[in-house]
Design a protein around this motif. Sequence first.
Motif, short mmCIF file in Angstrom:
data_model
loop_
_atom_site.label_atom_id
_atom_site.label_comp_id
_atom_site.label_asym_id
_atom_site.label_seq_id
_atom_site.Cartn_x
_atom_site.Cartn_y
_atom_site.Cartn_z
N SER A 107 0.84 -1.20 0.00
CA SER A 107 0.00 0.00 0.00
C SER A 107 0.87 1.25 0.00
CB SER A 107 -0.89 0.01 1.24
OG SER A 107 -0.09 0.18 2.41
N ARG A 108 0.22 2.37 -0.19
CA ARG A 108 0.89 3.66 -0.08
C ARG A 108 1.57 3.79 1.28
NH1 ARG A 108 -1.89 8.20 -3.25
NH2 ARG A 108 -3.04 6.33 -3.77
N ALA A 109 0.87 3.36 2.33
CA ALA A 109 1.42 3.45 3.68
C ALA A 109 2.63 2.55 3.84
CB ALA A 109 0.34 3.09 4.70
N ASP A 110 2.59 1.35 3.24
CA ASP A 110 3.74 0.44 3.31
C ASP A 110 4.98 1.09 2.71
OD1 ASP A 110 2.27 -1.70 4.42
OD2 ASP A 110 1.65 -2.39 2.43
N VAL A 111 4.80 1.72 1.55
CA VAL A 111 5.93 2.36 0.86
C VAL A 111 6.46 3.52 1.70
CG1 VAL A 111 6.66 3.62 -1.20
CG2 VAL A 111 5.09 1.66 -1.41
N ALA A 112 5.56 4.36 2.20
CA ALA A 112 5.99 5.53 2.98
C ALA A 112 6.71 5.11 4.26
CB ALA A 112 4.78 6.39 3.31
N LYS A 113 6.21 4.09 4.92
CA LYS A 113 6.77 3.65 6.20
C LYS A 113 8.14 3.03 6.03
CE LYS A 113 5.67 0.78 10.24
NZ LYS A 113 4.65 -0.14 10.84
N ASN A 114 8.41 2.44 4.86
CA ASN A 114 9.66 1.70 4.66
C ASN A 114 10.52 2.31 3.55
OD1 ASN A 114 9.18 -0.90 6.41
ND2 ASN A 114 7.27 -0.59 5.27
N ASP A 115 10.42 3.64 3.40
CA ASP A 115 11.14 4.28 2.30
C ASP A 115 12.65 4.22 2.47
OD1 ASP A 115 11.32 6.05 4.41
OD2 ASP A 115 10.84 7.83 3.23
N ASP A 116 13.11 3.88 3.67
CA ASP A 116 14.56 3.80 3.88
C ASP A 116 15.16 2.53 3.29
OD1 ASP A 116 13.06 2.39 5.81
OD2 ASP A 116 14.76 2.34 7.20
N VAL A 117 14.33 1.51 3.04
CA VAL A 117 14.86 0.26 2.49
C VAL A 117 14.29 -0.06 1.11
CG1 VAL A 117 15.44 -0.80 4.69
CG2 VAL A 117 13.13 -1.06 3.78
N ILE A 118 13.27 0.68 0.67
CA ILE A 118 12.71 0.48 -0.66
C ILE A 118 13.44 1.38 -1.65
CG2 ILE A 118 10.65 0.88 -2.08
CD1 ILE A 118 8.98 0.01 0.35
N ASP A 119 13.84 0.80 -2.78
CA ASP A 119 14.65 1.53 -3.75
C ASP A 119 13.88 2.05 -4.95
OD1 ASP A 119 17.30 1.13 -2.49
OD2 ASP A 119 16.88 -0.99 -2.86
N ALA A 120 12.70 1.52 -5.22
CA ALA A 120 11.92 1.99 -6.36
C ALA A 120 10.51 1.42 -6.30
CB ALA A 120 12.58 1.60 -7.68
N VAL A 121 9.60 2.12 -6.96
CA VAL A 121 8.20 1.70 -7.05
C VAL A 121 7.84 1.59 -8.53
CG1 VAL A 121 5.81 2.45 -6.68
CG2 VAL A 121 7.49 2.67 -4.83
N GLU A 122 7.17 0.52 -8.88
CA GLU A 122 6.76 0.34 -10.26
C GLU A 122 5.68 1.34 -10.63
OE1 GLU A 122 6.47 -3.65 -12.71
OE2 GLU A 122 4.74 -3.42 -11.36
N THR A 123 5.90 2.09 -11.69
CA THR A 123 4.95 3.12 -12.12
C THR A 123 4.23 2.76 -13.41
OG1 THR A 123 6.79 4.29 -13.18
CG2 THR A 123 6.15 4.99 -10.95
N TYR A 124 4.70 1.71 -14.09
CA TYR A 124 3.94 1.16 -15.22
C TYR A 124 4.17 -0.34 -15.28
CZ TYR A 124 1.62 0.40 -19.60
OH TYR A 124 0.74 -0.07 -20.54
N ASN A 125 3.07 -1.09 -15.31
CA ASN A 125 3.09 -2.54 -15.35
C ASN A 125 2.12 -2.97 -16.44
OD1 ASN A 125 2.31 -5.31 -14.84
ND2 ASN A 125 3.24 -5.14 -12.81
N ALA A 126 2.61 -3.72 -17.41
CA ALA A 126 1.76 -4.11 -18.54
C ALA A 126 0.60 -5.01 -18.13
CB ALA A 126 2.61 -4.80 -19.61
N LYS A 127 0.67 -5.60 -16.96
CA LYS A 127 -0.42 -6.46 -16.48
C LYS A 127 -1.52 -5.66 -15.80
CE LYS A 127 -0.77 -11.07 -14.40
NZ LYS A 127 -0.58 -11.90 -15.61
#
Length: 244
Positions: A107-127
């Motif tokens: 979720s958005r909250a998951d990404v925000a809470k763990n931004d120190d260890v997440i390196d990128a978010v997928e912004t386009y997925n063909a599926k």
Amino acid sequence: MHVKTLDERVVSRAKARNLDVLVYAPHFTRLPEIRARADRFSDDDLLVVPAREVFTGPWHDRRHLLAIGLTDPVPDFVTFRGALDEFERQGAAVLVPHPEMLNVSCSRADVAKNDDVIDAVETYNAKCLPHQNRRAREIAEETGQRGFGSSYAHLGGTVGEAWTTVEAAIDTEAALVDALRTDVSRRAVRRQGITHRLQCLAEFAHLGYENSWGKVDRLFLSGDEPTHPDNVAYGGRFDDVRVY
């Protein structure tokens, strides 16, 4: 970044679409097998990088994480935090595929809470459907994460429908990990037109098979399967963070 299928036709299609690198991360397959197959299909014209899309949490509330640069196998169905800690220990690049897609995503909250260890978010997925990709772009922008694009090809015909351009020479797995973990410029790119849209819809339709309970029951709840945390290959290392 990334594909689920890999054979001679996939490699030929990738080269025909002028791709330099494929990240190969099939579901429910252990890292040594992924790495062996990636090595088999790599050559001077196409680098195939092994990776794992790990299913964290229980099946009804799973969150996918894509780890590139792993040195040791990591099973599915461990806790979200347990997976992140293990990826960090191994120095892997940690990517969030298809955020907020159905019940299989961070979720958005998951990404925000763990931004120190997440390196990128997928912004386009063909599926994904268009509204899902719009939401993914919003999540990346709101959390300040760098983006990436992916064919997420479960079907060979989807390879090369979406990709990521990186302003760096990527000739090894380590070079890709370094580019993903730093501020190297990158952008998501996709093909256009009705053929692209139809192929994307075919990928989306594949979800019905991919997420069937029958498949899950057959594959995962026995404890003997390749990426179940109880499998003997993991030597009990993940007993404290397993959910099954």
